[in-house]
Design an enzyme around this catalytic site. Structure first.
Site, mmCIF file in Angstrom:
data_model
loop_
_atom_site.group_PDB
_atom_site.id
_atom_site.type_symbol
_atom_site.label_atom_id
_atom_site.label_comp_id
_atom_site.label_asym_id
_atom_site.label_seq_id
_atom_site.Cartn_x
_atom_site.Cartn_y
_atom_site.Cartn_z
ATOM 1 N N ARG A 20 -13.794 -0.377 -25.705
ATOM 2 C CA ARG A 20 -14.552 -0.540 -24.464
ATOM 3 C C ARG A 20 -13.979 0.340 -23.357
ATOM 4 N NH1 ARG A 20 -14.803 -7.140 -24.202
ATOM 5 N NH2 ARG A 20 -16.474 -7.399 -25.718
ATOM 6 N N ASP B 200 0.801 -1.232 0.000
ATOM 7 C CA ASP B 200 0.000 0.000 0.000
ATOM 8 C C ASP B 200 0.834 1.284 0.000
ATOM 9 O OD1 ASP B 200 -2.342 -1.489 0.076
ATOM 10 O OD2 ASP B 200 -2.397 -1.521 2.257
ATOM 11 N N ARG C 23 -7.362 -0.348 0.812
ATOM 12 C CA ARG C 23 -8.631 -0.206 1.540
ATOM 13 C C ARG C 23 -8.813 1.216 2.060
ATOM 14 N NH1 ARG C 23 -9.512 -5.678 4.331
ATOM 15 N NH2 ARG C 23 -7.643 -5.083 5.449
HETATM 16 O O1 F6P Z 1 -2.439 -3.957 3.453
HETATM 17 C C1 F6P Z 1 -2.294 -4.592 2.233
HETATM 18 C C2 F6P Z 1 -3.621 -5.005 1.692
HETATM 19 O O2 F6P Z 1 -3.343 -5.768 0.563
HETATM 20 C C3 F6P Z 1 -4.638 -3.924 1.361
HETATM 21 O O3 F6P Z 1 -4.391 -3.209 0.194
HETATM 22 C C4 F6P Z 1 -5.896 -4.747 1.324
HETATM 23 O O4 F6P Z 1 -7.006 -3.959 1.483
HETATM 24 C C5 F6P Z 1 -5.687 -5.669 2.476
HETATM 25 O O5 F6P Z 1 -4.306 -5.837 2.585
HETATM 26 C C6 F6P Z 1 -6.344 -6.999 2.368
HETATM 27 O O6 F6P Z 1 -5.999 -7.745 3.484
HETATM 28 P P1 F6P Z 1 -6.464 -9.218 3.794
HETATM 29 O O7 F6P Z 1 -5.800 -10.080 2.805
HETATM 30 O O8 F6P Z 1 -6.013 -9.509 5.178
HETATM 31 O O9 F6P Z 1 -7.948 -9.199 3.670
#
Ligand code: F6P
Length: 321
Positions: free
Chosen positions: A163, A128, A172
């Site tokens: 498209r 992230d 997130r």
């Molecule tokens: O923090 C890294 C990340 O890949 C985020 O971008 C993503 O929202 C989250 O982890 C998903 O985490 P998990 O695999 O625990 O649901």
């Protein structure tokens, strides 16, 4: 300090193995013993310690994921859980801890260190790139490259069939990954959690682009800003004559062999984290600013927020003509 512990926590990121290798071999090169702790803070609680030597980290520099395993362990927010972890460290004779992980792992390392005056260092590792105090986290460059190459492939179909595609990428809470991918693959629109964008605005932008002669567009959507499926359904209603499709890139962004930039960063951070602890300095995160490896107090890391590169938005808007 005679014995160092190393763990990976939170979501896996490419380059975690390279960071473990660098921390372990740096510690060994200074004559320390090293304990690997499996499954992050969860393994610290369950006392899942492994003795690591130089051969334990052979052949992993190019492997994604983490051979120490990782997991999300929200229970670490409880002080009595951390107390047990602290006792486990003492029983194993571990006198310093290198934590490799993202923002949640940073909060965990800070809490452990400040509760018990325990030496801890953080190596920021997350796809992230949302951790304050470092320009880049371990894994980000690889994840961006993976997503860019996927979007390039999608662009082939978008152009051939005229498209519009909505491509959902991870992120997130922050749009750092989305915005970097959007610039790198020439996306026409980016939608991030930091800036609310109503569907109507997307419609207006697509209409403007159409009037300028664009027959296909790519919209990069960070997962925290909405669902690709829902946005696609909304846009399809607004543009019944267009073919609108979506792709969710999901976990392919978390895997894949780390790029050379990710590996080099992991090596620099692994060495710097161990040396920081050996100098008796804690709790710090190691980071990179420009081309300089820096140490940032973990207190600042957990209390400040990293901003998305807002300037990228202007690039994306100016290029989408
Ligand atoms: O923090 C890294 C990340 O890949 C985020 O971008 C993503 O929202 C989250 O982890 C998903 O985490 P998990 O695999 O625990 O649901």
């Amino acid at each position: 300090m005679k014995k160092l512990g190393v763990l990976t926590a939170g979501g896996d990121a490419p380059g975690m193995n390279a960071a473990i290798r660098a921390a372990v071999r740096t510690a060994l090169s200074y004559g320390l013993e090293v304990a690997g702790i499996e499954r992050g803070y969860g393994g610290l609680y369950e006392k899942a310690f492994l003795k690591l030597d130089s051969r334990s980290v052979s052949g992993i520099i190019n492997k994604s994921g983490t051979f120490l395993k990782t997991k999300r362990f929200p229970q670490f927010k409880e002080k009595d859980v951390r107390e047990k972890c602290r006792r486990n460290l003492a029983e194993e004779g571990v006198e310093g801890l290198v934590v490799i992980g993202g923002d949640g792992s940073a909060r965990g390392a800070y809490a452990l260190s400040s509760d018990f005056d325990f030496p801890a260092a953080l190596i920021p590792a997350s796809i992230d790139n949302d951790i304050y105090g470092t320009d880049f986290t371990v894994g980000f460059d690889t994840a961006v490259n993976t997503a860019v190459s996927a979007v390039d492939n999608i662009r082939d179909t978008a152009t051939s069939h005229e498209r519009t595609f909505v491509v959902e990428v991870m992120g997130r809470e922050k749009g750092n990954l989305a915005i970097e991918v959007a610039v790198a693959c020439g996306a026409e629109i980016v939608i991030v959690p930091e800036i609310k964008m109503e569907g109507e605005k997307v419609v207006r932008l697509l209409k403007e682009q159409e009037m300028k002669g664009k027959a296909s567009s790519i919209i990069i959507l960070a997962e925290g800003a909405g669902k690709a499926e829902e946005l696609t359904a909304f846009l399809q209603k607004e543009f019944p004559e267009k073919q609108i499709r979506y792709s969710v890139l999901g976990y392919i962004q978390r895997g894949g062999s780390p790029t050379y930039l990710t590996r080099v960063l992991a090596a620099q951070f692994g060495k710097a984290a161990v040396e920081t602890l050996m100098e008796g300095k804690y709790p710090f995160m190691v980071g990179i600013r420009g081309s300089e490896i820096v140490r940032v107090p973990l207190k600042r890391v957990v209390s400040c927020s990293k901003l998305m590169p807002y300037g990228h938005l202007d690039i994306i808007n100016r290029m989408a003509i």
